[in-house]
Design an enzyme around this catalytic site. Structure first.
Site, PDB file in Angstrom:
ATOM      1  N   GLU A 120      29.670  47.539  44.211  1.00  0.00           N
ATOM      2  CA  GLU A 120      29.914  46.162  43.617  1.00  0.00           C
ATOM      3  C   GLU A 120      29.395  45.409  44.254  1.00  0.00           C
ATOM      4  O   GLU A 120      30.288  44.724  45.670  1.00  0.00           O
ATOM      5  CB  GLU A 120      30.769  45.382  43.412  1.00  0.00           C
ATOM      6  CG  GLU A 120      30.973  44.486  42.202  1.00  0.00           C
ATOM      7  CD  GLU A 120      32.246  43.450  41.364  1.00  0.00           C
ATOM      8  OE1 GLU A 120      31.575  42.124  40.990  1.00  0.00           O
ATOM      9  OE2 GLU A 120      32.852  44.231  41.811  1.00  0.00           O
ATOM     10  N   ALA A 131      34.637  35.898  43.654  1.00  0.00           N
ATOM     11  CA  ALA A 131      35.212  35.730  44.948  1.00  0.00           C
ATOM     12  C   ALA A 131      34.598  37.278  46.095  1.00  0.00           C
ATOM     13  O   ALA A 131      36.259  37.959  46.547  1.00  0.00           O
ATOM     14  CB  ALA A 131      36.641  36.865  44.081  1.00  0.00           C
ATOM     15  N   HIS A 183      26.450  38.791  40.378  1.00  0.00           N
ATOM     16  CA  HIS A 183      26.873  37.394  41.687  1.00  0.00           C
ATOM     17  C   HIS A 183      25.380  37.829  41.524  1.00  0.00           C
ATOM     18  O   HIS A 183      25.183  37.340  42.879  1.00  0.00           O
ATOM     19  CB  HIS A 183      27.097  38.812  42.248  1.00  0.00           C
ATOM     20  CG  HIS A 183      28.754  38.790  41.982  1.00  0.00           C
ATOM     21  ND1 HIS A 183      29.964  38.226  42.691  1.00  0.00           N
ATOM     22  CD2 HIS A 183      29.659  40.361  42.000  1.00  0.00           C
ATOM     23  CE1 HIS A 183      30.867  38.678  41.980  1.00  0.00           C
ATOM     24  NE2 HIS A 183      30.380  39.623  41.986  1.00  0.00           N
ATOM     25  N   ASN A 207      30.233  35.666  34.511  1.00  0.00           N
ATOM     26  CA  ASN A 207      31.005  35.737  35.216  1.00  0.00           C
ATOM     27  C   ASN A 207      30.107  35.549  36.692  1.00  0.00           C
ATOM     28  O   ASN A 207      29.926  36.932  36.274  1.00  0.00           O
ATOM     29  CB  ASN A 207      32.196  36.023  35.716  1.00  0.00           C
ATOM     30  CG  ASN A 207      33.748  35.404  34.418  1.00  0.00           C
ATOM     31  OD1 ASN A 207      33.641  36.162  33.523  1.00  0.00           O
ATOM     32  ND2 ASN A 207      34.046  34.590  34.474  1.00  0.00           N
ATOM     33  N   ALA A 208      30.193  34.683  37.309  1.00  0.00           N
ATOM     34  CA  ALA A 208      29.382  34.740  38.499  1.00  0.00           C
ATOM     35  C   ALA A 208      28.038  35.182  38.345  1.00  0.00           C
ATOM     36  O   ALA A 208      27.421  35.868  38.750  1.00  0.00           O
ATOM     37  CB  ALA A 208      29.814  35.651  39.356  1.00  0.00           C
ATOM     38  N   ARG A 215      16.765  24.887  27.533  1.00  0.00           N
ATOM     39  CA  ARG A 215      15.634  24.856  28.456  1.00  0.00           C
ATOM     40  C   ARG A 215      15.680  26.120  29.062  1.00  0.00           C
ATOM     41  O   ARG A 215      15.034  25.967  30.424  1.00  0.00           O
ATOM     42  CB  ARG A 215      15.381  24.361  28.740  1.00  0.00           C
ATOM     43  CG  ARG A 215      15.275  22.578  27.177  1.00  0.00           C
ATOM     44  CD  ARG A 215      14.545  21.532  27.245  1.00  0.00           C
ATOM     45  NE  ARG A 215      15.847  20.421  28.300  1.00  0.00           N
ATOM     46  CZ  ARG A 215      16.332  19.477  27.265  1.00  0.00           C
ATOM     47  NH1 ARG A 215      16.178  19.906  26.158  1.00  0.00           N
ATOM     48  NH2 ARG A 215      17.232  19.249  28.226  1.00  0.00           N
ATOM     49  N   HIS A 238      38.975  35.291  31.797  1.00  0.00           N
ATOM     50  CA  HIS A 238      37.723  35.066  32.351  1.00  0.00           C
ATOM     51  C   HIS A 238      36.118  34.805  31.704  1.00  0.00           C
ATOM     52  O   HIS A 238      35.471  33.926  31.409  1.00  0.00           O
ATOM     53  CB  HIS A 238      37.141  36.625  32.780  1.00  0.00           C
ATOM     54  CG  HIS A 238      37.631  36.885  33.886  1.00  0.00           C
ATOM     55  ND1 HIS A 238      38.845  37.708  34.308  1.00  0.00           N
ATOM     56  CD2 HIS A 238      36.810  37.031  34.918  1.00  0.00           C
ATOM     57  CE1 HIS A 238      39.249  37.740  35.307  1.00  0.00           C
ATOM     58  NE2 HIS A 238      37.895  37.625  36.427  1.00  0.00           N
ATOM     59  N   ASP A 259      38.033  44.616  35.803  1.00  0.00           N
ATOM     60  CA  ASP A 259      38.090  44.196  36.910  1.00  0.00           C
ATOM     61  C   ASP A 259      39.489  44.307  37.778  1.00  0.00           C
ATOM     62  O   ASP A 259      39.254  42.694  38.446  1.00  0.00           O
ATOM     63  CB  ASP A 259      37.294  42.742  36.622  1.00  0.00           C
ATOM     64  CG  ASP A 259      36.855  42.741  38.309  1.00  0.00           C
ATOM     65  OD1 ASP A 259      37.021  43.520  39.223  1.00  0.00           O
ATOM     66  OD2 ASP A 259      36.574  41.651  38.415  1.00  0.00           O
ATOM     67  N   ILE A 292      39.281  32.183  40.229  1.00  0.00           N
ATOM     68  CA  ILE A 292      39.760  33.625  39.653  1.00  0.00           C
ATOM     69  C   ILE A 292      39.236  35.010  40.662  1.00  0.00           C
ATOM     70  O   ILE A 292      37.862  35.016  41.049  1.00  0.00           O
ATOM     71  CB  ILE A 292      38.797  33.790  38.578  1.00  0.00           C
ATOM     72  CG1 ILE A 292      39.800  32.543  37.548  1.00  0.00           C
ATOM     73  CG2 ILE A 292      39.051  35.094  38.284  1.00  0.00           C
ATOM     74  CD1 ILE A 292      39.190  32.678  35.473  1.00  0.00           C
TER      75      ILE A 292
END
Length: 368
Positions: A120, A131, A183, A207-208, A215, A238, A259, A292
């Site tokens: 990751e 994070a 991310h 998330n991320a 639009r 989350h 996670d 988070i």
């Protein structure tokens, strides 16, 4: 060894039994249930493709940390998993991959099978770290190829909009490594282009990543419109249950991950997440600024959470076992069928774990 109960087999539910021999399922027999709740359920063992830590240990510590993590999660029903790294300087990544290469080679007694590595980062957008530590960089094939020589990398999260990453996605896909988008500050168009180049999933959906606007649909919109697979963290922190249900409806083979961090299975306090110090409090894990930072989730609780928002036990099981197995091409895991590995969980009527079997080994749950 013979187990009996209501079994979720590849052919559907059966009331009956299965035999285990040499670590595999040797025989299955039974009849279709006549209705009502069973006294106990036999489900395929859970497969978690995004695990950073547990029992106070963090994957990025290297050494035998991954074995500690695998033991903790096995006691919560995870029978196989991907050890997941954090964004870090190259030397740190090399060190942890070398250790993971050793841990992946042989399963330790009492532990989940380490299927390989989920890298990751560090190939993410520095503007969407979440994070992750601030060591993001552009992917270079020679570097990835070297990392592959240290440990079996099965999955890589990257940001598609970073220069050169479309070609990297094509190369990774060609050599059988799954690519997930995450991310990222990429657009809807970036994500669709990445899917066309061979990307196959999305990391901790919602998330991320850039969110959905009517639009400007962003990466979330691309996932909802085009993805067959994506991972989601069902800790009910989350992602709101309403957003979870939208994703479950839109993405046919959405699968769930924890996670989880070193704080999983531990009391409130401070723990490591890569180079960060994170705090566990009130069931969550956060950086000092409130961001988070992973979770304390275990897969047995994930199952209960999915059922609590309206999924059937069968569908919840598929999203924790069958779909992640299929995503990695694991035809002998994630299902109860003759010849498959004897990876399974035994649950009571309240969906509490009674027993866990990893490749036929019955694990003790006294510390779970």
């Amino acid at each position: 060894m013979k187990l009996t109960g209501r079994m979720l087999t590849s052919s559907g539910w059966l009331d009956g039994g299965l035999d285990i021999a040499d670590g595999r399922i040797a025989r299955l027999d039974g009849n279709a249930p006549e209705g009502g709740r069973a006294e106990c359920y036999l489900l395929p063992g859970f497969i978690d493709l995004h695990v950073h830590g547990g029992a106070g240990a963090d994957i990025m510590e290297g050494g035998d940390a991954a074995d500690t993590v695998a033991r903790l999660h096995a006691r919560h029903g995870t029978t196989s998993m991907l050890a997941t790294t954090m964004t870090a300087p190259r030397q740190d990544i090399e060190t942890v991959l070398a250790a993971l290469g050793v841990s992946c080679a042989t399963r330790k007694s009492g532990a989940a099978r380490l299927l390989g590595v989920h890298l990751e980062g560090p190939y993410i957008n520095p503007g969407k770290l979440g994070a992750q530590p601030s060591n993001a960089c552009q992917a270079v094939w020679a570097e990835i190829d070297y990392y592959r020589s240290l440990a079996p990398i099965r999955l890589i999260t990257l940001a598609p909009e970073v220069t050169g990453h479309m070609e990297i996605i094509r190369q990774l896909s060609a050599c059988g490594i799954r690519v997930q988008l995450g991310h990222t500050l990429g657009s809807y168009e970036d994500a669709v282009c990445a899917l066309n180049h061979g990307a196959s999933g999305f990391t901790h959906l919602f998330n991320a990543m850039t969110g959905l606007h009517h639009r400007k649909p962003g990466v979330v919109g691309a996932a909802l419109a085009h993805a067959e697979y994506a991972e989601l963290i069902p800790d009910l922190l989350h992602v709101h249950p309403g957003a979870m249900r939208a994703a479950l409806r839109a993405i046919p083979r959405l699968f769930c991950v924890t996670d989880s961090t070193a704080a999983a299975g531990m009391p409130d306090g401070e723990y490591k997440l890569g180079s960060h110090t994170v705090t566990k409090c009130l069931g969550g894990v956060r950086l000092a600024d409130g961001t988070i930072a992973g979770s304390t989730l275990t897969m047995d609780q994930a199952l209960k959470n999915l059922v609590s928002i309206g999924l059937s036990l069968e569908e919840a099981s598929h999203r924790l076992s069958l779909y992640p197995a299929d995503y990695l091409g694991l035809s002998e895991r994630g299902r109860l069928s003759v010849g498959a590995w004897a990876d399974l969980v035994v649950l009571d009527a309240g969906l509490n774990l009674i027993e866990v079997y990893v490749e036929g080994e019955c694990l003790g749950l006294t510390d779970a």
